[in-house]
Design an enzyme around this catalytic site. Structure first.
Site, PDB file in Angstrom:
ATOM      1  N   MET A 228      58.418 126.326  19.461  1.00 20.04           N
ATOM      2  CA  MET A 228      58.220 126.090  18.026  1.00 20.04           C
ATOM      3  C   MET A 228      56.978 125.272  17.713  1.00 20.04           C
ATOM      4  O   MET A 228      56.758 124.871  16.576  1.00 20.04           O
ATOM      5  CB  MET A 228      59.441 125.443  17.361  1.00 20.04           C
ATOM      6  N   CYS A 229      56.161 124.982  18.714  1.00 22.83           N
ATOM      7  CA  CYS A 229      54.923 124.239  18.486  1.00 22.83           C
ATOM      8  C   CYS A 229      53.850 125.235  18.050  1.00 22.83           C
ATOM      9  O   CYS A 229      53.668 126.280  18.673  1.00 22.83           O
ATOM     10  CB  CYS A 229      54.513 123.534  19.779  1.00 22.83           C
ATOM     11  N   HIS A 230      53.150 124.926  16.969  1.00 20.52           N
ATOM     12  CA  HIS A 230      52.117 125.811  16.456  1.00 20.52           C
ATOM     13  C   HIS A 230      50.883 125.820  17.361  1.00 20.52           C
ATOM     14  O   HIS A 230      50.544 124.791  17.954  1.00 20.52           O
ATOM     15  CB  HIS A 230      51.678 125.373  15.053  1.00 20.52           C
TER      16      HIS A 230
ATOM     17  N   MET B 281      51.841 116.255  19.753  1.00 17.65           N
ATOM     18  CA  MET B 281      52.430 116.917  20.922  1.00 17.65           C
ATOM     19  C   MET B 281      51.347 117.295  21.924  1.00 17.65           C
ATOM     20  O   MET B 281      51.551 117.201  23.129  1.00 17.65           O
ATOM     21  CB  MET B 281      53.247 118.154  20.504  1.00 17.65           C
ATOM     22  N   GLU B 282      50.192 117.698  21.421  1.00 21.42           N
ATOM     23  CA  GLU B 282      49.065 118.026  22.302  1.00 21.42           C
ATOM     24  C   GLU B 282      48.597 116.788  23.064  1.00 21.42           C
ATOM     25  O   GLU B 282      48.298 116.865  24.266  1.00 21.42           O
ATOM     26  CB  GLU B 282      47.926 118.636  21.481  1.00 21.42           C
TER      27      GLU B 282
ATOM     28  N   ASP C  26      50.072 114.718  41.973  1.00 23.87           N
ATOM     29  CA  ASP C  26      49.852 115.818  42.903  1.00 23.87           C
ATOM     30  C   ASP C  26      48.673 115.550  43.837  1.00 23.87           C
ATOM     31  O   ASP C  26      48.738 115.853  45.026  1.00 23.87           O
ATOM     32  CB  ASP C  26      49.610 117.117  42.124  1.00 23.87           C
TER      33      ASP C  26
END
Length: 160
Positions: free
Chosen positions: A78-80, A114-115, A129
């Protein structure tokens, strides 16, 4: 608890949906997130000296963070998909930890926090890693390696 009528990502029937931002005006937006990874001091020193077998840890983490920012819409339901206009990454290397801050800018109808969070978490995962061999104990675990403190530290919205 909500009765469902005011939920933005779920219909009254319980179906997931993307929020319609079509009627919102475009604005300039910026969000900054940060987080940290705790490492053995000898690992941090090896990062500073660029002595780890896998290469330049922070350079690879920077690329991973930027790439994650650009692909956030593919990993968070649901993230644009938004136009990313700028990404800034900053590492603060301490004695036994590295803090990563990611600033994201966009011009559009929805924010970019969110980004920024995706950039931070992926950048920190890339560090992990890259340093696995140095951090691993005799049993193959990572007793002192921790990612934490992930948060949005600021967000701005300006009219165009």
């Amino acid at each position: 608890m909500s009765d469902g009528s005011d939920l933005t990502h779920v219909t009254e029937e319980g179906d997931a949906q993307m929020v319609d931002v079509g009627d919102k005006p475009d604005s300039a937006r910026r969000a900054v997130a940060r987080g940290r990874i705790e490492l053995d001091p000898s690992t941090v020193e090896s990062i500073r000296a660029n002595e780890l077998e896998k290469g330049d840890v922070l350079a690879v983490a920077r690329v991973g963070a930027v790439d994650a920012v650009k692909h956030t819409w593919e990993t968070i339901p649901m993230c644009h998909q938004i136009p990313i206009t700028n990404v800034e990454t900053e590492f603060d290397v301490g004695d036994a930890e590295i803090e990563l801050s990611v600033a994201v800018e966009t011009t559009g109808k929805t924010g970019c926090e969110m980004e920024a969070l995706e950039g931070v978490t992926t950048g920190l995962n890339v560090i992990w890693d890259m340093v696995k061999a140095a951090e691993k104990d005799a049993e193959g675990g990572y007793p002192g390696t921790r990612i934490g403190g992930v948060e949005v530290v600021s967000k701005e919205k300006r009219k165009l």
